[in-house]
Design a protein around this motif. Structure first.
Motif, mmCIF file in Angstrom:
data_model
loop_
_atom_site.group_PDB
_atom_site.id
_atom_site.type_symbol
_atom_site.label_atom_id
_atom_site.label_comp_id
_atom_site.label_asym_id
_atom_site.label_seq_id
_atom_site.Cartn_x
_atom_site.Cartn_y
_atom_site.Cartn_z
ATOM 1 N N ALA A 249 -12.372 -8.484 -6.164
ATOM 2 C CA ALA A 249 -13.257 -7.803 -5.217
ATOM 3 C C ALA A 249 -12.630 -6.481 -4.779
ATOM 4 O O ALA A 249 -11.403 -6.329 -4.832
ATOM 5 C CB ALA A 249 -13.474 -8.696 -4.006
ATOM 6 N N VAL A 250 -13.467 -5.528 -4.377
ATOM 7 C CA VAL A 250 -12.949 -4.257 -3.863
ATOM 8 C C VAL A 250 -13.485 -4.051 -2.450
ATOM 9 O O VAL A 250 -14.682 -4.213 -2.199
ATOM 10 C CB VAL A 250 -13.373 -3.073 -4.770
ATOM 11 C CG1 VAL A 250 -12.945 -1.745 -4.155
ATOM 12 C CG2 VAL A 250 -12.754 -3.217 -6.153
ATOM 13 N N THR B 278 -8.299 -9.350 -3.758
ATOM 14 C CA THR B 278 -9.128 -8.253 -3.250
ATOM 15 C C THR B 278 -8.315 -6.969 -3.271
ATOM 16 O O THR B 278 -7.174 -6.947 -2.796
ATOM 17 C CB THR B 278 -9.563 -8.519 -1.787
ATOM 18 O OG1 THR B 278 -10.179 -9.792 -1.728
ATOM 19 C CG2 THR B 278 -10.541 -7.450 -1.290
ATOM 20 N N ILE B 279 -8.898 -5.923 -3.840
ATOM 21 C CA ILE B 279 -8.233 -4.610 -3.797
ATOM 22 C C ILE B 279 -8.739 -3.871 -2.556
ATOM 23 O O ILE B 279 -9.954 -3.769 -2.335
ATOM 24 C CB ILE B 279 -8.542 -3.777 -5.062
ATOM 25 C CG1 ILE B 279 -7.909 -4.437 -6.303
ATOM 26 C CG2 ILE B 279 -8.029 -2.352 -4.913
ATOM 27 C CD1 ILE B 279 -8.192 -3.728 -7.615
ATOM 28 N N PHE B 280 -7.816 -3.361 -1.741
ATOM 29 C CA PHE B 280 -8.171 -2.566 -0.562
ATOM 30 C C PHE B 280 -7.858 -1.103 -0.876
ATOM 31 O O PHE B 280 -6.691 -0.748 -1.104
ATOM 32 C CB PHE B 280 -7.358 -3.037 0.653
ATOM 33 C CG PHE B 280 -7.684 -4.442 1.058
ATOM 34 C CD1 PHE B 280 -8.739 -4.702 1.930
ATOM 35 C CD2 PHE B 280 -6.960 -5.518 0.547
ATOM 36 C CE1 PHE B 280 -9.051 -6.009 2.289
ATOM 37 C CE2 PHE B 280 -7.272 -6.826 0.904
ATOM 38 C CZ PHE B 280 -8.326 -7.067 1.776
ATOM 39 N N THR B 281 -8.894 -0.272 -0.876
ATOM 40 C CA THR B 281 -8.677 1.133 -1.267
ATOM 41 C C THR B 281 -8.328 2.031 -0.077
ATOM 42 O O THR B 281 -8.061 3.212 -0.261
ATOM 43 C CB THR B 281 -9.926 1.714 -1.967
ATOM 44 O OG1 THR B 281 -10.971 1.784 -0.995
ATOM 45 C CG2 THR B 281 -10.358 0.885 -3.147
ATOM 46 N N ASN B 282 -8.378 1.458 1.130
ATOM 47 C CA ASN B 282 -8.038 2.210 2.351
ATOM 48 C C ASN B 282 -8.887 3.480 2.468
ATOM 49 O O ASN B 282 -8.368 4.584 2.690
ATOM 50 C CB ASN B 282 -6.540 2.553 2.345
ATOM 51 C CG ASN B 282 -6.041 2.925 3.724
ATOM 52 O OD1 ASN B 282 -6.710 2.674 4.734
ATOM 53 N ND2 ASN B 282 -4.882 3.542 3.791
ATOM 54 N N GLY B 283 -10.182 3.319 2.301
ATOM 55 C CA GLY B 283 -11.130 4.424 2.502
ATOM 56 C C GLY B 283 -11.357 5.283 1.267
ATOM 57 O O GLY B 283 -12.214 6.166 1.280
ATOM 58 N N GLU C 298 -2.023 -4.581 -11.268
ATOM 59 C CA GLU C 298 -1.393 -5.578 -10.396
ATOM 60 C C GLU C 298 -2.389 -6.692 -10.065
ATOM 61 O O GLU C 298 -2.065 -7.877 -10.102
ATOM 62 C CB GLU C 298 -0.889 -4.925 -9.092
ATOM 63 C CG GLU C 298 0.205 -3.897 -9.281
ATOM 64 C CD GLU C 298 1.583 -4.497 -9.544
ATOM 65 O OE1 GLU C 298 1.894 -4.697 -10.735
ATOM 66 O OE2 GLU C 298 2.325 -4.742 -8.583
ATOM 67 N N ALA C 299 -3.634 -6.300 -9.763
ATOM 68 C CA ALA C 299 -4.671 -7.277 -9.405
ATOM 69 C C ALA C 299 -4.953 -8.192 -10.592
ATOM 70 O O ALA C 299 -5.085 -9.418 -10.439
ATOM 71 C CB ALA C 299 -5.947 -6.542 -8.978
#
Ligand SMILES: Cc1cc2nc3c(=O)[nH]c(=O)nc-3n(C[C@H](O)[C@H](O)[C@H](O)COP(=O)(O)OP(=O)(O)OC[C@H]3O[C@@H](n4cnc5c(N)ncnc54)[C@H](O)[C@@H]3O)c2cc1C
Length: 287
Positions: free
Chosen positions: A182-183, A165-170, A153-154
């Motif tokens: 970016a991650v 920016t990919i947010f991995t939520n921890g 998707e990114a």
């Protein structure tokens, strides 16, 4: 137990299209559906042939169902819980028998439990980069996810957005991150929108964004398929060009087969699956 020639599971674009293409065959057809198409939260649809003015996802779904009713195509409002070989279809209103099944159940999109997020779907938050990425030309977008689906998707969003920016939520990100993306591994606390500005609140600080795409894990509407020994790939049911699976008489169409995952492909695949299922049942009836 009532027996049908073809049972179509799902009444989104793929299921409705399959029903429209099979109802004049003279065979015994039934549509079983819960009526919660992926299209329902879609704000405006601008990329479907001949639609003219943009329509909402709900309008398109309602029109499809109205078409089925107008043609008196038999339909029951129920959830299918299991499909067994042969085929026996277990539903919340009792079991059914069918010579052929067309699975058009869409693709379950994994949801994330972030306060405020679901309320913003269709208004800054999306589950579909191919559908909505275009609206974020030169804008800052985020993708929530931690694996190949989020990376895909990114990578797609990079074509339009100024930053992705990919947010991995921890979580740890699994697999390669696309160049230029970016991650951020912070825990996500909530999402809010004020005066057209979306803000993602992180455990430490906050991030202003124009759009946010959810791509958590992999979608898996292939559970029925797996139980029947139907081949899948990355959560999508494997089909040939006739929308046939590896199990004779079992066809699949729409988002559950992966690919572009758009209305146009779902409608087309539904039509192809219907003609294939009709051919299959007629051959069975002759033998
Ligand atoms: C926010 C958003 C915006 C989108 N925008 C666009 C766009 O602009 N243009 C575009 O072309 N596409 C868009 N899409 C994609 C489009 O919605 C899908 O490609 C399309 O709906 C797929 O059709 P389908 O019939 O395969 O699945 P769905 O429309 O998801 O329908 C699945 C059907 O199966 C039923 N079902 C599922 N499980 C069961 C069960 N166990 N028992 C009984 N019934 C079941 C559901 O109730 C539903 O009727 C968007 C999607 C989203 C989420």
């Amino acid at each position: 137990m009532k027996a049908y020639d073809i049972v179509i599971v799902g009444a989104g674009p793929a299921g409705v299209s399959a029903a429209l293409y099979s109802h004049r065959s003279g065979l015994d057809i039934l549509v079983v559906s819960r009526h919660d198409s992926a299209l329902l939260p879609a704000g405006k649809i601008e990329n479907y042939y001949g639609l003219g003015r943009s329509a909402t996802g709900r309008e398109i779904v309602d029109n499809g169902l109205a078409q089925l009713r107008a043609l008196q195509i038999p339909m029951i409002d129920a959830e299918v819980t299991q499909i067994q070989e042969g085929f026996t279809i277990f539903t919340t209103v009792g079991p059914l028998q069918a010579k052929s099944v067309i699975l058009a159940t869409g693709r379950k999109r994994n949801k994330v439990d972030i306060p405020g997020l679901e309320a913003l779907v269709g208004s800054g938050v999306s589950y579909c980069a191919v559908c909505d990425g275009f609206f974020y030309k030169n804008k800052a977008v985020g993708v929530i996810g931690e694996g190949a689906y989020a990376a895909e998707e990114a990578d797609f969003l990079k074509k339009f957005a100024s930053t992705v920016t990919i947010f991995t939520n921890g979580k740890e990100f699994i697999g390669p991150v696309p160049d230029g993306v970016a991650v951020n591994r912070s825990i996500l606390v909530k999402a809010e929108k004020q005066d057209h500005h979306l803000t993602l609140f992180l455990e430490a600080g906050q991030m202003p964004l124009d759009g946010l795409f959810v791509a958590v894990g992999t979608a898996s509407s292939a559970e029925f398929a797996m139980k029947l020994g139907i081949m899948t790939e990355n959560g999508a049911i494997k089909v040939d060009r006739n929308m046939a699976t590896n199990v004779p008489g079992f066809f699949a169409a729409g988002d559950c087969t992966g690919g572009l995952m758009q209305i146009v492909t779902a409608a087309s695949e539904g039509a192809v699956a219907a003609t294939s299922a009709l051919r299959y049942v007629k051959a069975q009836n002759k033998s």
